[in-house]
Design a protein around this motif. Structure first.
Motif: not given
Length: 470
Positions: A288-290, A300-302, A347-350
């Protein structure tokens, strides 16, 4: 008479009807809105500045529509229906061949062809798989239509072209007169409450069961989902466009079809074809976005450093390399990018990008036979994962985790993975969310991830619930 003979030679050419300059996403949507209320059709809408988000398109006035359930294929025109027993992907190829006219590509990437979807349950005609999940929606397992009119908006140049096919003996399929709808989105009574087909404990237990299957060596990964539903008595177009404004992504899709609407807010590409080049872009790994910059950076780092997410994406990349290898030339498959980070509103995605060079003469149907459903929404190995999905999920997925897009006459194709996707049928909205489960998955975290992925739709529905109740 067979399906393809019925329509062979009916498309004679195409004409450029109009050109619009200095188009924007907002002006394009203004043009599109009345079309989706007066005709069956579809919109493929791109957002963000990613390299896969250059074009948006609208398709309307379908002159024929092909749908399937199992091996029963139905062709619909303005004159009626023709039904035939045939493999639906063979029927798709034959319909493309029968309608393909002899004119060059006029507008990239689409100058005519078929538009529609493949539901997840099309897997049942591709493999010998169980089907114990309830089919309560009873919708087609594939549906494509041939649009007489379409517009292609190039978001890079700001130009939109409207093209119209020249056809013989085919008229647009009429849409029955529909009652006017109120511009409210969710009913205010008890029936409007949001319901899932899993309780929280049931979902946690299902994740635990998958982890046991992994421990026993059955699978490496399984994609598990839960389905929400709520009553809906408003205008689906308004909801869909509001979702786009909240959280734009490259592979939005809106389909206005007989008996149902589809509202898709996907950011994942399943397959893109340009000539002999085939590309897929699996997404695995979500955070999730902070709320604050430091929280957002930590999320993002995690995601970028977590070994579980790395393993999950790598497994799916290997699966898709194998799938593409069935239709691509030897040694042509390349992982062009791996673990690319993409950020969206919630969200962040890879993401990874895999490409290959197609073998000569490979058809759209053969490509789908080799690759469908997309590995990022099944698990690995694919067939055993799909068996476990059927065992644990309560309802068929339908278009969710299937694919929506176009298959053009000129060796072009762009099909999304239909995630973040809602189906509207009989005044009820159905919306499923899920995630990939591996051995290192933590049950409650997997459950919470589904809620993060569904947050944009939940917020939009809640906002309009409040507006109705005022």
């Amino acid at each position: 008479m067979v399906l393809d003979d019925m329509v062979r030679g009916t498309v004679r050419g195409v004409r450029l009807a109009k050109v619009f300059h200095q188009e924007t996403d907002a002006s394009f949507l203004e043009k599109v809105a009345p079309l989706m209320r007066t005709s069956y059709g579809a919109v493929l809408l791109s957002g963000t500045d990613l390299d896969c988000a250059r074009h948006s398109m609208v398709f309307w006035n379908p002159v024929l529509m092909m749908s399937s359930k199992g091996q029963r294929v139905t062709l619909t025109t303005a004159e009626g229906h023709l039904i035939e027993e045939r493999h639906p992907l063979e029927a798709l190829d034959r319909l493309l061949d029968a309608t393909r006219p002899h004119f060059p590509m006029l507008v990239e990437p689409f100058s005519g062809g078929l538009v529609g979807y493949l539901a997840y349950e099309l897997k049942n005609v591709l493999e010998m798989l169980p089907q114990t999940a309830a089919d309560d929606l009873e919708l087609p397992e594939s549906l494509f239509f041939l649009p007489q009119d379409f517009m292609v908006f190039d978001r890079l140049t700001g130009e939109t072209l409207h093209l119209t096919l020249k056809t013989t003996a085919l008229a647009p399929i009429p849409r029955p007169a529909m009652p006017a709808v109120a511009h409210r989105l969710v009913s205010s009574g008890e029936d409007g409450d949001l319901h899932s087909d899993f309780s929280r404990n049931e979902y946690l237990n299902a994740v635990a069961r998958i982890r046991r299957y992994i421990q026993n060596g059955d699978v490496y990964q399984v994609n598990l989902s839960q389905r929400f539903s709520a009553s809906f008595h408003g205008d689906p177009w308004i909801l869909w466009t509001q979702l786009f404004h909240r959280n734009p992504a490259p592979f939005y899709a809106y389909l206005h079809l007989p008996h149902h609407h589809i509202l898709c807010t996907s950011m994942e590409r399943f397959l893109c074809r340009r000539g002999d080049t085939l590309e897929t872009r699996p997404i695995k790994g979500t955070r999730p976005r902070g709320a604050r910059a430091d929280e957002d950076g930590a999320m993002r780092e995690d995601l970028c450093t977590n070994p579980k997410d790395d393993a999950e994406l790598s497994m799916i990349v290997d699966l898709l390399r194998n799938d593409l290898g069935r239709v691509c030339q030897p040694r042509s498959i390349v992982v062009a990018e791996h673990k690319r980070l993409e950020g969206y509103a919630n969200v962040w995605h890879l993401v990874s990008i895999i490409t290959g060079k197609l073998q000569p003469g490979v058809s759209a149907g053969q490509i789908f036979r080799a690759t469908f459903p997309g590995g990022s929404v099944t698990g690995c190995p694919k067939i055993r994962a799909m068996e476990i999905i059927d065992e644990l999920e309560h309802h068929v997925r339908h278009v969710y985790t299937g694919s929506i897009g176009y298959v053009g006459w000129h060796d072009t194709m762009d099909m999304n993975i239909a995630i973040r996707t809602a189906i509207l049928k009989d005044s009820r909205l159905y919306f499923a969310v899920g995630g990939g489960v591996v051995f290192d998955s933590e049950e409650s975290a997997e459950y919470e991830e589904t809620l993060h992925k569904g947050r944009t739709l939940f917020q939009a529905m809640a906002q309009h619930q409040e507006e109705v109740c005022r």
